[in-house]
Design a protein around this motif. Structure first.
Motif, PDB file in Angstrom:
ATOM      1  N   ALA A  31      16.359  23.877 -10.805  1.00 11.50           N
ATOM      2  CA  ALA A  31      16.767  24.897 -11.773  1.00 11.50           C
ATOM      3  C   ALA A  31      16.127  26.247 -11.478  1.00 11.50           C
ATOM      4  O   ALA A  31      16.638  27.284 -11.908  1.00 11.50           O
ATOM      5  N   TYR A  32      15.034  26.238 -10.737  1.00  4.12           N
ATOM      6  CA  TYR A  32      14.339  27.482 -10.403  1.00  4.12           C
ATOM      7  C   TYR A  32      14.478  27.850  -8.929  1.00  4.12           C
ATOM      8  O   TYR A  32      13.747  28.698  -8.419  1.00  4.12           O
ATOM      9  N   GLY A  33      15.407  27.195  -8.241  1.00  2.85           N
ATOM     10  CA  GLY A  33      15.634  27.507  -6.843  1.00  2.85           C
ATOM     11  C   GLY A  33      14.466  27.154  -5.948  1.00  2.85           C
ATOM     12  O   GLY A  33      14.152  27.878  -5.002  1.00  2.85           O
ATOM     13  N   VAL A  34      13.804  26.041  -6.234  1.00  2.00           N
ATOM     14  CA  VAL A  34      12.618  25.623  -5.484  1.00  2.00           C
ATOM     15  C   VAL A  34      12.877  24.283  -4.811  1.00  2.00           C
ATOM     16  O   VAL A  34      13.404  23.354  -5.435  1.00  2.00           O
ATOM     17  N   GLU A  35      12.523  24.195  -3.550  1.00  2.59           N
ATOM     18  CA  GLU A  35      12.594  22.938  -2.794  1.00  2.59           C
ATOM     19  C   GLU A  35      11.173  22.449  -2.580  1.00  2.59           C
ATOM     20  O   GLU A  35      10.349  23.149  -2.001  1.00  2.59           O
ATOM     21  N   VAL A  36      10.860  21.239  -3.074  1.00  2.00           N
ATOM     22  CA  VAL A  36       9.489  20.730  -3.066  1.00  2.00           C
ATOM     23  C   VAL A  36       9.312  19.631  -2.021  1.00  2.00           C
ATOM     24  O   VAL A  36      10.132  18.712  -1.923  1.00  2.00           O
ATOM     25  N   THR A  37       8.237  19.729  -1.246  1.00  5.46           N
ATOM     26  CA  THR A  37       7.801  18.680  -0.332  1.00  5.46           C
ATOM     27  C   THR A  37       6.382  18.285  -0.719  1.00  5.46           C
ATOM     28  O   THR A  37       5.554  19.153  -1.018  1.00  5.46           O
ATOM     29  N   PHE A  38       6.110  16.993  -0.708  1.00  5.69           N
ATOM     30  CA  PHE A  38       4.783  16.507  -1.089  1.00  5.69           C
ATOM     31  C   PHE A  38       4.025  15.976   0.126  1.00  5.69           C
ATOM     32  O   PHE A  38       4.600  15.302   0.988  1.00  5.69           O
ATOM     33  N   LEU A  39       2.735  16.273   0.169  1.00  3.67           N
ATOM     34  CA  LEU A  39       1.817  15.620   1.097  1.00  3.67           C
ATOM     35  C   LEU A  39       0.890  14.777   0.236  1.00  3.67           C
ATOM     36  O   LEU A  39       0.070  15.303  -0.519  1.00  3.67           O
ATOM     37  N   THR A  40       1.029  13.456   0.334  1.00  6.68           N
ATOM     38  CA  THR A  40       0.355  12.526  -0.569  1.00  6.68           C
ATOM     39  C   THR A  40      -0.380  11.437   0.210  1.00  6.68           C
ATOM     40  O   THR A  40      -0.241  11.331   1.441  1.00  6.68           O
ATOM     41  N   PRO A  41      -1.144  10.588  -0.473  1.00 10.38           N
ATOM     42  CA  PRO A  41      -1.850   9.495   0.211  1.00 10.38           C
ATOM     43  C   PRO A  41      -0.933   8.502   0.920  1.00 10.38           C
ATOM     44  O   PRO A  41      -1.413   7.709   1.742  1.00 10.38           O
ATOM     45  N   GLU A  42       0.364   8.519   0.625  1.00 14.04           N
ATOM     46  CA  GLU A  42       1.283   7.599   1.278  1.00 14.04           C
ATOM     47  C   GLU A  42       1.305   7.787   2.791  1.00 14.04           C
ATOM     48  O   GLU A  42       1.693   6.873   3.530  1.00 14.04           O
ATOM     49  N   ARG A  43       0.898   8.946   3.268  1.00 14.15           N
ATOM     50  CA  ARG A  43       0.988   9.258   4.699  1.00 14.15           C
ATOM     51  C   ARG A  43      -0.300   8.954   5.472  1.00 14.15           C
ATOM     52  O   ARG A  43      -0.370   9.211   6.672  1.00 14.15           O
ATOM     53  N   PHE A  44      -1.319   8.427   4.785  1.00 17.17           N
ATOM     54  CA  PHE A  44      -2.615   8.254   5.439  1.00 17.17           C
ATOM     55  C   PHE A  44      -3.204   6.872   5.150  1.00 17.17           C
ATOM     56  O   PHE A  44      -2.860   6.233   4.148  1.00 17.17           O
ATOM     57  N   ARG A  45      -4.105   6.468   6.025  1.00 19.85           N
ATOM     58  CA  ARG A  45      -4.941   5.320   5.711  1.00 19.85           C
ATOM     59  C   ARG A  45      -5.878   5.724   4.587  1.00 19.85           C
ATOM     60  O   ARG A  45      -6.208   6.902   4.417  1.00 19.85           O
ATOM     61  N   SER A  46      -6.332   4.736   3.806  1.00 16.16           N
ATOM     62  CA  SER A  46      -7.182   5.071   2.669  1.00 16.16           C
ATOM     63  C   SER A  46      -8.173   3.952   2.401  1.00 16.16           C
ATOM     64  O   SER A  46      -8.077   2.847   2.959  1.00 16.16           O
ATOM     65  N   PHE A  47      -9.139   4.237   1.520  1.00 20.79           N
ATOM     66  CA  PHE A  47     -10.121   3.238   1.111  1.00 20.79           C
ATOM     67  C   PHE A  47     -10.392   3.428  -0.379  1.00 20.79           C
ATOM     68  O   PHE A  47     -10.201   4.529  -0.928  1.00 20.79           O
ATOM     69  N   PRO A  48     -10.824   2.367  -1.084  1.00 19.80           N
ATOM     70  CA  PRO A  48     -11.025   2.472  -2.532  1.00 19.80           C
ATOM     71  C   PRO A  48     -12.195   3.387  -2.878  1.00 19.80           C
ATOM     72  O   PRO A  48     -13.234   3.370  -2.213  1.00 19.80           O
ATOM     73  N   MET A  49     -12.023   4.161  -3.921  1.00 22.68           N
ATOM     74  CA  MET A  49     -13.066   5.062  -4.387  1.00 22.68           C
ATOM     75  C   MET A  49     -14.206   4.250  -4.991  1.00 22.68           C
ATOM     76  O   MET A  49     -13.980   3.344  -5.796  1.00 22.68           O
ATOM     77  N   PRO A  50     -15.461   4.517  -4.612  1.00 18.04           N
ATOM     78  CA  PRO A  50     -16.597   3.785  -5.181  1.00 18.04           C
ATOM     79  C   PRO A  50     -16.609   3.888  -6.704  1.00 18.04           C
ATOM     80  O   PRO A  50     -16.406   4.973  -7.265  1.00 18.04           O
ATOM     81  N   THR A  51     -16.832   2.758  -7.379  1.00 19.70           N
ATOM     82  CA  THR A  51     -16.884   2.590  -8.843  1.00 19.70           C
ATOM     83  C   THR A  51     -15.518   2.726  -9.500  1.00 19.70           C
ATOM     84  O   THR A  51     -15.395   2.529 -10.698  1.00 19.70           O
ATOM     85  N   TYR A  52     -14.476   3.072  -8.725  1.00 18.39           N
ATOM     86  CA  TYR A  52     -13.144   3.232  -9.321  1.00 18.39           C
ATOM     87  C   TYR A  52     -12.101   2.819  -8.295  1.00 18.39           C
ATOM     88  O   TYR A  52     -11.355   3.637  -7.774  1.00 18.39           O
ATOM     89  N   PRO A  53     -12.034   1.503  -7.956  1.00 20.43           N
ATOM     90  CA  PRO A  53     -11.181   1.036  -6.849  1.00 20.43           C
ATOM     91  C   PRO A  53      -9.693   1.272  -7.053  1.00 20.43           C
ATOM     92  O   PRO A  53      -8.931   1.232  -6.095  1.00 20.43           O
ATOM     93  N   GLU A  54      -9.259   1.523  -8.308  1.00 17.32           N
ATOM     94  CA  GLU A  54      -7.844   1.795  -8.546  1.00 17.32           C
ATOM     95  C   GLU A  54      -7.384   3.072  -7.859  1.00 17.32           C
ATOM     96  O   GLU A  54      -6.204   3.258  -7.571  1.00 17.32           O
ATOM     97  N   ILE A  55      -8.340   3.976  -7.615  1.00 16.32           N
ATOM     98  CA  ILE A  55      -8.044   5.225  -6.918  1.00 16.32           C
ATOM     99  C   ILE A  55      -8.465   5.084  -5.463  1.00 16.32           C
ATOM    100  O   ILE A  55      -9.589   4.671  -5.173  1.00 16.32           O
ATOM    101  N   ARG A  56      -7.565   5.421  -4.542  1.00 14.95           N
ATOM    102  CA  ARG A  56      -7.859   5.312  -3.124  1.00 14.95           C
ATOM    103  C   ARG A  56      -7.998   6.706  -2.518  1.00 14.95           C
ATOM    104  O   ARG A  56      -7.240   7.622  -2.849  1.00 14.95           O
ATOM    105  N   LEU A  57      -8.989   6.853  -1.645  1.00 18.20           N
ATOM    106  CA  LEU A  57      -9.252   8.121  -0.986  1.00 18.20           C
ATOM    107  C   LEU A  57      -8.664   8.096   0.426  1.00 18.20           C
ATOM    108  O   LEU A  57      -8.890   7.152   1.189  1.00 18.20           O
ATOM    109  N   SER A  58      -7.920   9.113   0.762  1.00 19.76           N
ATOM    110  CA  SER A  58      -7.223   9.157   2.049  1.00 19.76           C
ATOM    111  C   SER A  58      -8.132   9.605   3.180  1.00 19.76           C
ATOM    112  O   SER A  58      -9.069  10.390   2.988  1.00 19.76           O
TER     113      SER A  58
END
Length: 339
Positions: A31-58
């Motif tokens: 609606a605002y004439g914007v094309e969005v591309t995301f760079l997210t953890p899906e593109r990298f290897r990762s490991f669980p965040m200490p004390t919070y394994p639900e979150i992974r760090l890339s």
């Protein structure tokens, strides 16, 4: 057309305000004439965040990030988080002389100090350096803007949030088979959410918690009378909101709280502490009770009309949120002021 690259360490399957906000920005982008591309953890290897394994760090390698950005050919870059991906894209932009904007979603100084003996001043210093090299840092509320200005953050712009009022709305059905009144919390079940302050209250009826996280098992053992429903999304979540009587938000550290808008749109009054987030969202609307006595606030909220809360919740839209977001990016990178 704006070709926007958004770099974020927070992404699906995480369920949080950052992910929800970015998903809605994508929905509104055409609606605002914007094309969005995301760079997210899906593109990298990762490991669980200490004390919070639900979150992974890339593990975001410099060469990988550079190749992705160059291939995407963005006209604008926005860095949504201060994690490994955000740091890597920031470094790339600084090396290449590219303008970029950032957003401040999470109180990392308070979150980290709740888990480790790290002075908040050191973390604020690192965050200040991270954000001040960008053209602008977006924040969700006036209170947060004032706090960050006091910490030396510059070029702050406002970016509010919205709610899907078709999904989150009052409903005639009450699906929770529990003694009324029902006091509800929705969010991560983690130490920074201060859930003990809610679950330890002497309240009539039933306390219900929706969400998951590292503190869930411990809290379930400590508060066997409360009901823990786990993570819910979509219509299942909306039906639970509509079945409750009061939304209790005990957090002292959230920068906004999209769940507050979901509750209001569902017709629920808010009981919370008078801190950043609830103070900005509820304000003088008459749709909640803010007090340092959380029990008092929860009981007072029972008398607030649900239709008042619904009407107020309808004033927050994702369309307006997106307008602010894209206008901030364009204006900051072109050195003009947002109307």
């Amino acid at each position: 057309m704006m070709r926007l690259l958004i770099a974020t360490d927070a992404w699906k399957p995480q369920i949080n305000g950052v992910v929800r906000s970015l998903e809605h920005m994508t929905d509104e982008a055409p609606a605002y004439g914007v094309e969005v591309t995301f760079l997210t953890p899906e593109r990298f290897r990762s490991f669980p965040m200490p004390t919070y394994p639900e979150i992974r760090l890339s593990i975001a390698w410099r060469r990988q990030v550079a190749a992705f950005v160059e291939q995407a050919k963005p006209s604008h870059v926005h860095i949504a988080t201060e994690g490994p991906i955000g740091l890597a894209v920031r470094s790339f932009c600084l090396r290449e002389g590219r303008a970029f904007t950032t957003s401040y979603h999470t109180r990392f100084p308070e979150y980290v100090s709740a888990r480790f003996p790290v002075p908040q001043t050191l973390i604020y210093g690192a965050l200040r350096r991270f954000h001040n090299r960008g053209r602008a840092v977006m924040v969700s509320t006036p209170s947060l803007e004032e706090e960050l200005q006091g910490q030396g953050f510059r070029n702050i712009r406002r970016w509010t949030r919205g709610v899907d009022t078709q999904l989150f709305r009052p409903r005639s059905e009450r699906i929770l088979d529990a003694k009324a009144p029902i006091f509800l919390f929705v969010g991560r079940v983690a130490v920074e959410k201060n859930l003990d302050a809610f679950l330890s209250l002497e309240l009539p009826g039933t306390k219900v918690v929706v969400g998951d996280g590292p503190s869930r098992s411990e809290l379930q053992r400590s508060y066997p009378d409360a009901r823990f429903l786990g993570s819910l999304t979509g219509k299942a979540l909306a039906r639970v909101y509509a079945s409750a009587d009061v939304f209790v938000f005990p957090s002292l550290t959230d920068t906004f709280g999209i769940v507050l808008l979901e509750a209001l749109a569902s017709g629920l009054p808010i009981a919370a502490y008078p801190v950043t987030g609830p103070r900005d969202v509820v304000g003088a609307s008459g749709c909640g009770a803010l007090s340092w006595d959380l029990r008092e606030a929860a009981l007072a909220s029972l008398d607030i009309p649900r239709d008042r809360c619904r009407a107020y919740g309808e004033t927050f839209t994702w369309r307006e949120s997106a307008r602010q977001f894209f206008a901030n990016i364009e204006a900051a990178c072109e050195d003009i002021a947002v109307a």
